[in-house]
Design an enzyme around this catalytic site. Structure first.
Site, PDB file in Angstrom:
ATOM      1  N   THR A 186      -6.516   1.002   1.175  1.00 23.76           N
ATOM      2  CA  THR A 186      -5.454   0.413   2.728  1.00 23.76           C
ATOM      3  C   THR A 186      -4.165   1.003   1.978  1.00 23.76           C
ATOM      4  O   THR A 186      -3.494   1.203   0.838  1.00 23.76           O
ATOM      5  CB  THR A 186      -6.049  -0.803   2.975  1.00 23.76           C
ATOM      6  OG1 THR A 186      -7.443  -1.499   3.189  1.00 23.76           O
ATOM      7  CG2 THR A 186      -5.590  -1.298   3.903  1.00 23.76           C
TER       8      THR A 186
ATOM      9  N   SER B 147     -11.850  -8.132   8.965  1.00 23.67           N
ATOM     10  CA  SER B 147     -11.115  -7.746   8.283  1.00 23.67           C
ATOM     11  C   SER B 147      -9.656  -8.730   7.647  1.00 23.67           C
ATOM     12  O   SER B 147      -9.500  -9.294   8.352  1.00 23.67           O
ATOM     13  CB  SER B 147     -10.135  -7.327   9.353  1.00 23.67           C
ATOM     14  OG  SER B 147      -9.311  -5.801   8.753  1.00 23.67           O
TER      15      SER B 147
ATOM     16  N   GLY C  49      -7.267  -5.731   0.241  1.00 17.88           N
ATOM     17  CA  GLY C  49      -8.597  -6.410   0.446  1.00 17.88           C
ATOM     18  C   GLY C  49      -8.332  -7.432   0.713  1.00 17.88           C
ATOM     19  O   GLY C  49      -7.390  -7.460   1.759  1.00 17.88           O
TER      20      GLY C  49
END
Length: 596
Positions: A389, A453, A476
């Site tokens: 990410t 999420s 995460g």
């Protein structure tokens, strides 16, 4: 819906109303002396991405315009983390109106997805890497739909020109960074797939190395189509057909269809805003886990952490214990609210949070259970989250701010590529077990559902609704701890954005306590051990925080996490400060008033 105005004698008008309901920032009265931006700023995870954003800002582009250029470049130079084939969440602050808007670009499961899709023939969860590298792991991508929606509302430059920097770099080539080269190395813990090796290779077929000039003509062609056709270039036509075809290939083919792609849209949502100290912190609503971050901050507000500081082991003990309580609730209750009733109001109820804060105690004991906030019992979650990410923040010359967390989920997503970009493995963010002996899991797979999420980009406002800060991180499930640490740093401990970002990371989740042992002093580590917390290292400590902070003089500073390769760019150029800064806070402590 209540509306209110901040009277001249008022102190934090957000705090009272936030105690009973969310506070949309657009309902705040604007004061005439709102701070003005003195510089355009980009803080992003790669220098070329930051430069792409600045190129658009120099042309008079808005924060929304620059965000498109930054994401397009990140998909080229940091493809292991985010891109055209991924998704994300954005918060946008409009300086003129004081409005904060949330955009949900989270990927969705195809309509044909089933609850047992990540179980083997015996009903046991597939191995993590086995599940990731399948056609089933890819959700309908949302990042480009999100950016297109942001541009439609807040863009000022033509959509087609926003891809120019990334098209140029993909065509002419760029020098491979050490970080990208490391992820492509054959000895990396998750060895690159054949798709990844073929796309990101030298002309002689060998693995790219740091400093190599890499061109991606396929990606350049994709960006040209997006520039010319808008978001439909990804969701219809030949690129969409290629996505469907690749996800239907073995092993474990998925069920995505052209209809799943063509029907996708990003959603404008009302942000969740709650008080922390003299400020209001705004985050996206579920399926983002921003509600959990607000829980963490509210529990810490019941402690004396602000009177301590980063050198005090008790401060980190309080942070760890509040984190464990937060994660217990998050793992049990947060999911896609279109499918599951998420008890947001109950989780953020002041009386509930005060009761949770009282569980912090004096020593760390066994993992705390989730609180009781819903009539229906929910089973414990079994989601396995990765850290592929990125995050960036951009402020334009008018003071508009975009803060976006963007992802392809695992490193290089599913390991499958189409048209020069990576396909996400976002569906492995669902719990691999849909039920257990306690009942149904909130975050179980369903067709059309968005996986929960951890991404939680945030914006901080003062009591008049003026912008104070924006930040976010990849990582995460650790994102919540990273963001929480940084917010405590700037708002409770008075640190600059850069200093707050560089604070040690500590993630306390269940019975696991991990942290950056080399960044904590021996005194802090010993104090934590005395309180029952022995930190270990080895995973989940690699944040990638980026942020912008308003200083007490009305100027702004950016911060970029030294743990990655991010940078801050400013126009006009100015150096980011480190150390302590004095934030502008409300001067009056008189009661505030509400107008109904």
């Amino acid at each position: 819906m209540l509306s209110f105005q901040v009277r001249p004698s008022g102190l934090v008008a957000l705090a009272l109303l936030a105690a009973v309901q969310p506070v949309p920032a657009q309902e705040l009265a604007r004061a005439p002396d709102a701070p003005k931006a003195t510089a355009a700023i980009v803080a992003a995870a790669n220098p070329l991405a930051a430069d792409a954003g600045m190129e658009i800002l120099r042309k008079g582009g808005s924060a929304a315009d620059a965000a498109v250029a930054i994401q397009a470049m990140l998909g080229l130079v940091e493809p292991q983390s985010s891109g055209v084939g991924g998704g994300g969440f954005m918060l946008y602050y409009e300086a003129k109106s004081g409005r904060v808007s949330a955009l949900d670009g989270r990927e969705k499961a195809p309509a044909g997805a089933s609850p047992n899709m990540f179980l083997d023939a015996q009903g046991r969860p597939l191995g993590y890497l086995q599940a990731v590298r399948t056609g089933r792991s890819t959700g309908v991508p949302g990042a480009m739909a999100l950016l297109f929606a942001a541009h439609e509302r807040y863009g000022v430059r033509p959509w087609r020109e926003l891809f120019t920097p990334a098209i140029r770099a993909a065509s002419d080539g760029f020098k491979v960074s050490a970080r990208l080269a490391g992820y492509l190395a054959p000895d990396f813990v998750f060895a690159p797939t054949s798709d990844v090796r073929a796309l990101f290779a030298r002309p002689d077929g060998q693995t790219l190395r740091e400093g190599d000039l890499f061109r991606n003509p396929q990606y350049a062609a994709t960006l040209r189509r997006l520039a010319a056709e808008g978001q439909r270039a990804l969701y219809t036509g030949s690129i969409a057909a290629a996505i469907v075809k690749r996800t239907h290939e073995e092993p474990l083919p998925g069920t995505m269809t052209l209809a799943d792609l063509s029907s996708y849209h990003a959603d404008w949502e009302k942000p969740l805003c709650r008080p922390y100290r003299e400020y209001s912190v705004c985050v996206p609503p579920p399926p983002s886990s921003g509600v959990s971050l607000l829980e963490l901050l509210a529990m810490l507000d019941h402690t004396d952490i602000a009177q301590r500081g980063p050198a005090d082991p008790q401060a980190w003990f309080l942070f760890a214990q509040a984190s464990r309580l937060m994660y217990a609730d998050r793992d049990r209750y947060v999911a896609d609210p279109a499918f599951i009733a998420v008890p947001v109001e109950r989780l953020l109820d002041p009386l509930y949070l005060a009761a949770r804060a009282r569980l912090i105690g004096e020593r760390a004991g066994p993992a705390p259970p989730a609180g009781t906030v819903a009539a229906v019992r929910r089973a414990p979650d079994a989601t396995r989250e990765a850290a592929g990410t990125s995050h960036f923040v951009v402020m334009d010359a008018a003071g508009n701010v975009a803060t976006m967390t963007t992802t392809v989920e695992s490193v290089f997503g599913s390991g499958r590529t189409v048209a020069g970009f990576i396909l996400n493995n976002q569906l492995t963010d669902f719990s691999d077990l849909p039920t257990d002996e306690h009942g149904a899991v909130a975050n179980a797979v369903q067709g059309g559902k968005r996986p929960r999420s951890s991404m939680a980009p945030l914006i901080v406002l003062d009591h008049d609704g003026h912008f104070v800060a924006a930040l976010g991180s990849p990582g995460g499930s650790s994102i919540l701890a990273y963001n929480g640490k940084a917010v405590v740093g700037i708002l409770a401990w008075g640190l600059s954005m850069q200093a707050a970002i560089e604070l040690p990371n500590l993630i306390a989740h269940g019975n696991d306590f991990v942290g950056e042992l080399g960044r904590f002093s021996p005194e802090v580590l010993a104090g934590l051990r005395d309180r029952g917390i022995s930190l270990t290292t080895g995973h989940a400590e690699g944040s990638g925080l980026h942020g912008i902070l308003r200083k007490s003089d009305g100027g702004y500073e950016g911060g970029a996490d030294s743990r990655r390769e991010g940078v801050v760019r400013m126009l006009p150029a100015a150096a980011s400060e480190t150390g302590r800064v004095s934030l502008a806070v409300p001067k009056s402590s008189a009661p505030f008033h509400l107008d109904h």
